[in-house]
Design a protein around this motif. Structure first.
Motif, PDB file in Angstrom:
ATOM      1  N   GLN A  86       0.835  -1.269  -0.141  1.00  0.00           N
ATOM      2  CA  GLN A  86       0.032  -0.099  -0.012  1.00  0.00           C
ATOM      3  C   GLN A  86       0.750   1.281  -0.141  1.00  0.00           C
ATOM      4  OE1 GLN A  86      -2.225  -0.766   3.544  1.00  0.00           O
ATOM      5  NE2 GLN A  86      -3.934  -2.302   2.329  1.00  0.00           N
ATOM      6  N   GLY A  87       2.293   1.123   0.261  1.00  0.00           N
ATOM      7  CA  GLY A  87       2.988   2.275   0.211  1.00  0.00           C
ATOM      8  C   GLY A  87       3.439   2.793  -0.783  1.00  0.00           C
ATOM      9  N   ARG A  88       3.214   2.011  -1.984  1.00  0.00           N
ATOM     10  CA  ARG A  88       3.775   2.380  -3.432  1.00  0.00           C
ATOM     11  C   ARG A  88       3.036   3.851  -3.696  1.00  0.00           C
ATOM     12  NH1 ARG A  88       3.332  -2.322  -7.805  1.00  0.00           N
ATOM     13  NH2 ARG A  88       3.990  -0.310  -9.116  1.00  0.00           N
ATOM     14  N   GLY A  89       3.835   4.705  -4.222  1.00  0.00           N
ATOM     15  CA  GLY A  89       3.568   5.894  -4.549  1.00  0.00           C
ATOM     16  C   GLY A  89       3.114   6.745  -3.348  1.00  0.00           C
ATOM     17  N   PHE A  90       3.144   6.567  -2.110  1.00  0.00           N
ATOM     18  CA  PHE A  90       2.682   7.194  -0.950  1.00  0.00           C
ATOM     19  C   PHE A  90       4.171   8.096  -0.855  1.00  0.00           C
ATOM     20  CE2 PHE A  90       1.492   8.227   3.477  1.00  0.00           C
ATOM     21  CZ  PHE A  90       0.407   8.595   3.385  1.00  0.00           C
ATOM     22  N   PHE A  91       4.510   9.061  -1.487  1.00  0.00           N
ATOM     23  CA  PHE A  91       5.769   9.697  -1.515  1.00  0.00           C
ATOM     24  C   PHE A  91       6.240  10.466  -0.263  1.00  0.00           C
ATOM     25  CE2 PHE A  91       2.973  12.633  -3.790  1.00  0.00           C
ATOM     26  CZ  PHE A  91       2.979  13.821  -3.078  1.00  0.00           C
ATOM     27  N   PRO A 222       3.842   3.876 -12.765  1.00  0.00           N
ATOM     28  CA  PRO A 222       2.985   2.749 -12.920  1.00  0.00           C
ATOM     29  C   PRO A 222       1.565   3.233 -12.321  1.00  0.00           C
ATOM     30  CG  PRO A 222       5.234   2.023 -12.577  1.00  0.00           C
ATOM     31  CD  PRO A 222       5.177   3.739 -12.237  1.00  0.00           C
ATOM     32  N   HIS A 223       0.680   2.297 -12.675  1.00  0.00           N
ATOM     33  CA  HIS A 223      -0.792   2.112 -12.212  1.00  0.00           C
ATOM     34  C   HIS A 223      -0.650   2.229 -10.557  1.00  0.00           C
ATOM     35  CE1 HIS A 223      -4.983   1.263 -12.106  1.00  0.00           C
ATOM     36  NE2 HIS A 223      -4.633   0.618 -10.984  1.00  0.00           N
ATOM     37  N   GLU A 224      -0.047   1.400  -9.948  1.00  0.00           N
ATOM     38  CA  GLU A 224      -0.149   1.292  -8.628  1.00  0.00           C
ATOM     39  C   GLU A 224       0.536   2.455  -7.690  1.00  0.00           C
ATOM     40  OE1 GLU A 224      -1.751  -0.713  -6.363  1.00  0.00           O
ATOM     41  OE2 GLU A 224      -2.749  -1.462  -8.139  1.00  0.00           O
ATOM     42  N   ASP A 225       1.394   3.073  -8.312  1.00  0.00           N
ATOM     43  CA  ASP A 225       2.433   4.191  -7.771  1.00  0.00           C
ATOM     44  C   ASP A 225       1.291   5.441  -8.047  1.00  0.00           C
ATOM     45  OD1 ASP A 225       4.309   2.364  -8.542  1.00  0.00           O
ATOM     46  OD2 ASP A 225       5.589   3.679  -7.655  1.00  0.00           O
ATOM     47  N   MET A 226       0.599   5.302  -9.068  1.00  0.00           N
ATOM     48  CA  MET A 226      -0.583   6.666  -9.389  1.00  0.00           C
ATOM     49  C   MET A 226      -1.390   6.281  -8.093  1.00  0.00           C
ATOM     50  SD  MET A 226      -1.093   9.155 -11.309  1.00  0.00           S
ATOM     51  CE  MET A 226      -0.395   8.758 -12.893  1.00  0.00           C
ATOM     52  N   VAL A 227      -1.993   5.321  -8.001  1.00  0.00           N
ATOM     53  CA  VAL A 227      -3.048   5.017  -7.019  1.00  0.00           C
ATOM     54  C   VAL A 227      -2.467   5.689  -5.661  1.00  0.00           C
ATOM     55  CG1 VAL A 227      -4.198   3.382  -5.510  1.00  0.00           C
ATOM     56  CG2 VAL A 227      -4.174   3.039  -7.953  1.00  0.00           C
ATOM     57  N   GLY A 228      -1.202   5.286  -5.258  1.00  0.00           N
ATOM     58  CA  GLY A 228      -0.608   5.811  -4.100  1.00  0.00           C
ATOM     59  C   GLY A 228      -0.558   7.557  -3.978  1.00  0.00           C
ATOM     60  N   MET A 229      -0.331   7.991  -5.161  1.00  0.00           N
ATOM     61  CA  MET A 229      -0.175   9.417  -5.184  1.00  0.00           C
ATOM     62  C   MET A 229      -1.582  10.010  -5.072  1.00  0.00           C
ATOM     63  SD  MET A 229       2.422   9.800  -8.412  1.00  0.00           S
ATOM     64  CE  MET A 229       2.094  11.554  -8.528  1.00  0.00           C
ATOM     65  N   MET A 230      -2.505   9.395  -5.624  1.00  0.00           N
ATOM     66  CA  MET A 230      -3.972   9.884  -5.327  1.00  0.00           C
ATOM     67  C   MET A 230      -4.387   9.812  -4.048  1.00  0.00           C
ATOM     68  SD  MET A 230      -5.122  11.265  -8.370  1.00  0.00           S
ATOM     69  CE  MET A 230      -6.883  11.035  -8.263  1.00  0.00           C
ATOM     70  N   PHE A 231      -4.176   8.613  -3.428  1.00  0.00           N
ATOM     71  CA  PHE A 231      -4.323   8.378  -1.928  1.00  0.00           C
ATOM     72  C   PHE A 231      -3.934   9.482  -1.008  1.00  0.00           C
ATOM     73  CE2 PHE A 231      -3.177   6.472   2.073  1.00  0.00           C
ATOM     74  CZ  PHE A 231      -4.439   5.838   2.169  1.00  0.00           C
ATOM     75  N   LEU A 232      -2.602   9.780  -1.123  1.00  0.00           N
ATOM     76  CA  LEU A 232      -2.238  10.736  -0.354  1.00  0.00           C
ATOM     77  C   LEU A 232      -2.572  12.209  -0.835  1.00  0.00           C
ATOM     78  CD1 LEU A 232      -0.097  11.685   1.455  1.00  0.00           C
ATOM     79  CD2 LEU A 232       1.674  12.023  -0.221  1.00  0.00           C
ATOM     80  N   LEU A 233      -2.665  12.484  -1.745  1.00  0.00           N
ATOM     81  CA  LEU A 233      -3.404  13.778  -2.402  1.00  0.00           C
ATOM     82  C   LEU A 233      -5.015  13.968  -1.728  1.00  0.00           C
ATOM     83  CD1 LEU A 233      -1.919  14.384  -5.784  1.00  0.00           C
ATOM     84  CD2 LEU A 233      -1.444  15.291  -3.621  1.00  0.00           C
ATOM     85  N   LEU A 234      -5.616  12.736  -1.952  1.00  0.00           N
ATOM     86  CA  LEU A 234      -6.999  12.899  -1.489  1.00  0.00           C
ATOM     87  C   LEU A 234      -7.160  13.117   0.068  1.00  0.00           C
ATOM     88  CD1 LEU A 234      -9.902  12.549  -2.395  1.00  0.00           C
ATOM     89  CD2 LEU A 234      -9.847  10.048  -2.269  1.00  0.00           C
ATOM     90  N   VAL A 235      -6.486  12.252   0.843  1.00  0.00           N
ATOM     91  CA  VAL A 235      -6.593  12.234   2.258  1.00  0.00           C
ATOM     92  C   VAL A 235      -5.927  13.511   2.722  1.00  0.00           C
ATOM     93  CG1 VAL A 235      -5.779  10.906   4.439  1.00  0.00           C
ATOM     94  CG2 VAL A 235      -6.412   9.599   2.389  1.00  0.00           C
ATOM     95  N   ALA A 236      -4.739  13.872   2.538  1.00  0.00           N
ATOM     96  CA  ALA A 236      -4.335  15.220   2.861  1.00  0.00           C
ATOM     97  C   ALA A 236      -4.989  16.340   2.319  1.00  0.00           C
ATOM     98  CB  ALA A 236      -2.615  15.102   2.484  1.00  0.00           C
ATOM     99  N   GLY A 237      -5.711  16.254   1.373  1.00  0.00           N
ATOM    100  CA  GLY A 237      -6.238  17.545   0.633  1.00  0.00           C
ATOM    101  C   GLY A 237      -7.451  17.690   1.182  1.00  0.00           C
TER     102      GLY A 237
END
Length: 399
Positions: A86-91, A222-237
Motif C-alpha cells: 500500500q506504500g507504493r506511490g505514497f511519496f 506505473p498504475h499502482e504508484d499513481m494510486v498511491g499518489m492519489m491516495f495521499l493527495l485525496l486524504v491530505a487534501g
C-alpha cells in the motif's frame, strides 16, 4: 529521564500542557513510547534542522523510525506485507531521490500560480455551501454543513474524483486515522486504494481535464504508484483543512477583537490564516516521524545512527524564542516561519491550496453570516482529543 509519549491535548486552544515543560528542559528530550524510546524535538530551530537534514530519513522502513515505536508489539507479517504494497506511490514516506520524482510531477499542479487560477472555483464552492446552509434555517453543524464538504468538493474537483463518492472516502479516511486496531486501519487503507485504483483505471482509458487525467496522459509512473499518489493527495487534501475550518471559526469567535480587525480590514485575512495554522498546529507530530542514518548533533546532543526522532510541531510553533507571547492569538503577528506545513523537501505540497481554501472560507463566512455565533460552552463541545489530527467532531452554530 524519558517522558511518556504521546500526550493528549486538553484545551482546544493549546497544545498538550506538557510541551512547555519539555521546551524548558531542552530542545531534544527522550520520549517513552509503547514500543520503545525515541528523541522528541521540542523547539523551533531544532525542528527545522531535523526536517531539512538529508541524513535523517522519513521512510518507515529505515531502522529506528520513530513511528514503529508507537505500537507495543510489531505488526504481524501479513500486515507489514500489506503496508509495504500500500506504500507504493505514497511519496511522503520516501526519501530523495525517489521522493523527488513524485514531487516534481505535482509541483506545477500546486504552484502559487495554479492555485490562483483555482480561486474563483473555490469561491463559488464556498458561496454555494453557505447558500445551502442559510436556506436550511438559522442554525447548523458547521462541520457537516461547511467544514467537511468544502475541502472535499475542492479536492474532488481538482483530482477528478466524483463527489458522489465523498462519503466512502471520508468514512475510510476516518477509520484509517482513528481505528485502534492495526488490522482495521490497514483494511481501510486497502479499501480506499481499491476504490482509487478503479478511478485510475478509468482515467487510463479516457483521461479527463483534471490532475489525474494529466498525470495518466504523461504516463510518468506505473498504475499502482499513481494510486498511491492519489491516495495521499485525496486524504491530505481534505482531512486537514476540514479540521482547520471549524477550529478557526471557533477561535475567532472566542477572540472577537481579532475577528473584528479582519472583518474591518480584509487584507489581514492571509496573515490571520498563518497565525491560526501556527496557533492550532493540528498535525503536531504526525508525518514528522524520522530516523537518523548516521550520527548527528541536535540541540547539543549526540544522537547515533538508527535512532527514532519525532518533531513536535505544536511545541515548535509555541517556541517563545521565535514567537513572543506564543499562547496569544494575534492575527497581526509575523507567523509565516511556523512549521505547520513542515519544512525542507517534505514541506506540504498542498500548502498553497490550503491557504487559499482557509482564507476564502473564513472571509466569506464572516462576511455573509455576520451574526454567526457559538452559544455552546467550550467544555460541552466535542473535540478530537484522541485523534492523530486534531479537530472538532461537531460545531453547532446559529445566526
Amino acid at each position: 529521564m524519558a517522558h511518556d509519549f504521546p500526550v493528549q491535548r486538553s484545551c482546544p486552544f493549546a497544545p498538550p500542557a506538557e510541551y512547555e515543560k519539555l521546551r524548558d528542559e531542552a530542545p531534544v528530550v527522550r520520549g517513552k513510547l509503547p514500543g520503545g524510546e525515541v528523541w522528541l524535538v521540542t523547539r523551533w530551530a531544532e525542528a527545522r534542522q531535523v526536517l531539512s537534514d538529508a541524513t535523517i530519513s522519513t521512510a518507515p522502513s529505515t531502522p529506528g523510525n520513530a513511528l514503529v515505536a508507537m505500537s507495543a508489539e510489531p505488526p504481524p507479517p501479513e500486515v507489514l506485507e500489506a503496508q509495504a504494497e500500500q506504500g507504493r506511490g505514497f511519496f511522503i514516506d520516501m526519501d530523495p531521490p525517489e521522493h523527488s520524482v513524485y514531487r516534481k510531477l505535482l509541483i506545477p499542479e500546486f504552484s502559487y500560480r495554479r492555485i490562483k487560477e483555482l480561486r474563483p472555483g473555490i469561491q463559488a464552492t464556498v458561496d454555494r455551501l453557505i447558500d445551502d446552509m442559510l436556506a436550511q434555517g438559522t442554525e447548523a453543524d458547521l462541520v457537516e454543513a461547511f467544514g467537511l464538504p468544502m475541502p472535499s468538493l475542492v479536492i474532488c474537483q481538482l483530482l477528478g474524483v466524483p463527489y458522489s463518492e465523498r462519503e466512502f472516502f471520508q468514512s475510510r479516511t476516518r477509520r484509517m486515522l482513528t481505528d485502534e486496531d492495526e488490522a482495521g486501519r490497514t483494511a481501510a487503507v486497502g479499501e480506499l486504494r481499491g476504490f482509487l485504483s478503479g478511478l485510475v483505471a478509468e482515467a487510463e482509458k479516457a483521461p479527463g481535464d483534471d490532475l489525474l487525467g494529466r498525470l495518466v496522459t504523461a504516463r510518468a509512473v506505473p498504475h499502482e504508484d499513481m494510486v498511491g499518489m492519489m491516495f495521499l493527495l485525496l486524504v491530505a487534501g481534505h482531512e486537514t483543512t476540514a479540521n482547520m475550518i471549524p477550529l478557526s471559526v471557533l477561535s475567532l469567535l472566542r477572540h472577537p477583537d481579532q475577528l473584528r480587525q479582519a472583518i474591518d480590514d480584509p487584507s489581514l485575512w492571509p496573515g490571520a490564516v498563518e497565525e491560526l495554522l501556527r496557533f492550532h498546529s493540528i498535525v503536531d507530530w504526525v508525518a514528522f516521524d524520522r530516523a537518523t542514518t548516521q550520527e548527528i548533533e541536535i540541540g547539543g546532543r549526540k544522537i547515533g545512527a538508527g535512532e527514532g526522532v519525532l518533531v513536535l510541531g505544536a511545541s515548535a510553533n509555541r517556541d517563545e524564542r521565535v514567537f513572543p507571547d506564543p499562547d496569544r492569538l494575534d492575527i497581526r503577528r509575523e507567523a509565516r516561519p511556523h512549521v505547520a506545513f513542515g519544512y525542507g523537501v517534505h514541506q506540504c505540497l498542498g500548502q498553497n491550496l490550503a491557504r487559499a481554501e482557509l482564507e476564502i472560507a473564513l472571509r466569506t463566512l464572516f462576511e455573509r453570516v455576520p451574526g454567526l455565533r457559538v452559544d455552546t460552552p467550550d467544555e460541552e463541545l466535542s473535540f478530537k482529543y484522541t485523534a492523530p489530527i486534531f479537530g472538532m467532531n461537531a460545531l453547532p452554530v446559529s445566526w
